[in-house]
Design a protein around this motif. Sequence first.
Motif, PDB file in Angstrom:
ATOM      1  N   THR A 164       7.292   6.792  -4.692  1.00 30.31           N
ATOM      2  CA  THR A 164       6.676   8.085  -4.350  1.00 30.31           C
ATOM      3  C   THR A 164       5.170   7.914  -4.203  1.00 30.31           C
ATOM      4  N   THR A 165       4.542   7.271  -5.166  1.00 29.09           N
ATOM      5  CA  THR A 165       3.092   7.042  -5.082  1.00 29.09           C
ATOM      6  C   THR A 165       2.767   6.100  -3.934  1.00 29.09           C
ATOM      7  N   PHE A 166       3.569   5.061  -3.740  1.00 24.69           N
ATOM      8  CA  PHE A 166       3.370   4.127  -2.630  1.00 24.69           C
ATOM      9  C   PHE A 166       3.240   4.901  -1.316  1.00 24.69           C
ATOM     10  N   ALA A 167       4.139   5.831  -1.066  1.00 27.54           N
ATOM     11  CA  ALA A 167       4.156   6.585   0.194  1.00 27.54           C
ATOM     12  C   ALA A 167       2.927   7.469   0.361  1.00 27.54           C
ATOM     13  N   THR A 168       2.296   7.884  -0.733  1.00 21.94           N
ATOM     14  CA  THR A 168       1.119   8.758  -0.616  1.00 21.94           C
ATOM     15  C   THR A 168      -0.098   8.029  -0.059  1.00 21.94           C
ATOM     16  N   TYR A 169      -0.052   6.715   0.029  1.00 17.39           N
ATOM     17  CA  TYR A 169      -1.172   5.955   0.601  1.00 17.39           C
ATOM     18  C   TYR A 169      -1.120   5.914   2.130  1.00 17.39           C
ATOM     19  N   PHE A 170      -0.116   6.580   2.726  1.00 19.62           N
ATOM     20  CA  PHE A 170       0.059   6.616   4.171  1.00 19.62           C
ATOM     21  C   PHE A 170      -0.227   8.016   4.701  1.00 19.62           C
ATOM     22  N   ASN A 206     -12.355  -4.755   8.836  1.00 24.16           N
ATOM     23  CA  ASN A 206     -13.370  -4.593   9.856  1.00 24.16           C
ATOM     24  C   ASN A 206     -13.198  -3.195  10.425  1.00 24.16           C
ATOM     25  N   ASP A 207     -14.046  -2.282  10.020  1.00 21.50           N
ATOM     26  CA  ASP A 207     -13.991  -0.887  10.445  1.00 21.50           C
ATOM     27  C   ASP A 207     -12.652  -0.281  10.023  1.00 21.50           C
ATOM     28  N   THR A 208     -11.785   0.084  10.957  1.00 23.00           N
ATOM     29  CA  THR A 208     -10.528   0.749  10.606  1.00 23.00           C
ATOM     30  C   THR A 208      -9.333  -0.208  10.566  1.00 23.00           C
ATOM     31  N   LYS A 209      -9.579  -1.491  10.718  1.00 21.96           N
ATOM     32  CA  LYS A 209      -8.489  -2.478  10.677  1.00 21.96           C
ATOM     33  C   LYS A 209      -8.667  -3.386   9.467  1.00 21.96           C
ATOM     34  N   GLY A 210      -7.550  -3.701   8.840  1.00 16.51           N
ATOM     35  CA  GLY A 210      -7.592  -4.579   7.681  1.00 16.51           C
ATOM     36  C   GLY A 210      -6.417  -5.535   7.701  1.00 16.51           C
ATOM     37  N   LYS A 211      -6.578  -6.633   6.998  1.00 13.22           N
ATOM     38  CA  LYS A 211      -5.493  -7.604   6.839  1.00 13.22           C
ATOM     39  C   LYS A 211      -5.441  -7.993   5.371  1.00 13.22           C
ATOM     40  N   LEU A 212      -4.300  -7.682   4.768  1.00 14.91           N
ATOM     41  CA  LEU A 212      -4.056  -8.020   3.373  1.00 14.91           C
ATOM     42  C   LEU A 212      -3.017  -9.129   3.347  1.00 14.91           C
ATOM     43  N   THR A 213      -3.364 -10.249   2.732  1.00 19.20           N
ATOM     44  CA  THR A 213      -2.416 -11.347   2.556  1.00 19.20           C
ATOM     45  C   THR A 213      -1.942 -11.295   1.112  1.00 19.20           C
ATOM     46  N   LEU A 254      -6.368   2.012   9.372  1.00 22.68           N
ATOM     47  CA  LEU A 254      -6.729   3.025   8.388  1.00 22.68           C
ATOM     48  C   LEU A 254      -7.343   4.256   9.040  1.00 22.68           C
ATOM     49  N   GLU A 255      -7.052   5.407   8.451  1.00 16.93           N
ATOM     50  CA  GLU A 255      -7.734   6.664   8.766  1.00 16.93           C
ATOM     51  C   GLU A 255      -8.351   7.121   7.466  1.00 16.93           C
ATOM     52  N   ASP A 256      -9.658   7.003   7.383  1.00 14.82           N
ATOM     53  CA  ASP A 256     -10.366   7.229   6.119  1.00 14.82           C
ATOM     54  C   ASP A 256      -9.762   6.290   5.075  1.00 14.82           C
ATOM     55  N   VAL A 257      -9.169   6.828   4.008  1.00 22.94           N
ATOM     56  CA  VAL A 257      -8.612   5.961   2.960  1.00 22.94           C
ATOM     57  C   VAL A 257      -7.096   5.830   3.069  1.00 22.94           C
ATOM     58  N   LEU A 258      -6.483   6.508   4.037  1.00 23.47           N
ATOM     59  CA  LEU A 258      -5.023   6.429   4.195  1.00 23.47           C
ATOM     60  C   LEU A 258      -4.641   5.435   5.272  1.00 23.47           C
ATOM     61  N   ILE A 259      -3.442   4.879   5.148  1.00 23.79           N
ATOM     62  CA  ILE A 259      -2.923   3.908   6.111  1.00 23.79           C
ATOM     63  C   ILE A 259      -2.203   4.652   7.214  1.00 23.79           C
ATOM     64  N   SER A 260      -2.592   4.397   8.464  1.00 22.15           N
ATOM     65  CA  SER A 260      -1.916   5.036   9.597  1.00 22.15           C
ATOM     66  C   SER A 260      -0.902   4.088  10.238  1.00 22.15           C
ATOM     67  N   SER A 261      -1.058   2.787  10.000  1.00 24.05           N
ATOM     68  CA  SER A 261      -0.136   1.808  10.559  1.00 24.05           C
ATOM     69  C   SER A 261      -0.109   0.574   9.658  1.00 24.05           C
ATOM     70  N   LEU A 262       1.100   0.064   9.426  1.00 26.81           N
ATOM     71  CA  LEU A 262       1.294  -1.164   8.670  1.00 26.81           C
ATOM     72  C   LEU A 262       2.304  -2.013   9.413  1.00 26.81           C
ATOM     73  N   LYS A 263       1.912  -3.233   9.731  1.00 30.99           N
ATOM     74  CA  LYS A 263       2.828  -4.201  10.342  1.00 30.99           C
ATOM     75  C   LYS A 263       2.864  -5.408   9.425  1.00 30.99           C
ATOM     76  N   ILE A 264       4.072  -5.755   8.956  1.00 27.91           N
ATOM     77  CA  ILE A 264       4.233  -6.866   8.026  1.00 27.91           C
ATOM     78  C   ILE A 264       4.738  -8.084   8.788  1.00 27.91           C
ATOM     79  N   THR A 265       4.004  -9.192   8.652  1.00 30.80           N
ATOM     80  CA  THR A 265       4.383 -10.450   9.307  1.00 30.80           C
ATOM     81  C   THR A 265       4.315 -11.572   8.281  1.00 30.80           C
ATOM     82  N   ASP A 266       4.957 -12.690   8.635  1.00 28.48           N
ATOM     83  CA  ASP A 266       4.850 -13.851   7.750  1.00 28.48           C
ATOM     84  C   ASP A 266       3.882 -14.845   8.311  1.00 28.48           C
TER      85      ASP A 266
END
Length: 107
Positions: free
Chosen positions: A20-26, A68-75, A95-107
């Motif tokens: 539930t909390t995880f989803a609130t970050y989007f 970098n601005d509104t794009k991030g990469k978390l490894t 990102l839009e402000d502090v919320l995530i607008s898009s997440l793409k998971i890759t290996d």
Amino acid sequence: MKLPNNIEGLIKAQNDLDTTTFATYFTEHATVSDEGSSYSGREEIKGWIQEATEKYNMQLTPIDFHQNDTKGKLTVEVSGTFPGSPAVMNYHLELEDVLISSLKITD
């Protein structure tokens, strides 16, 4: 490594198995792409992470983060009850402000 509060919170929610909390970050209309499937909106994202968490009991350990601005990469190192665990994954974020607008998971 110092992470922004929103990224730190996302990781903590995952590691606490708190979907539930995880989803609130989007954002309300965010999208997630993972393993060839896409999920749209906070409710679908919550369903996706809940199913994945129940199936794999995933834990995240951050390795690196760049923004970098509104794009991030978390490894992250992802461990759990899946073949090949642990695995290193890349979370490509928009990102839009502090919320995530898009997440793409890759290996």
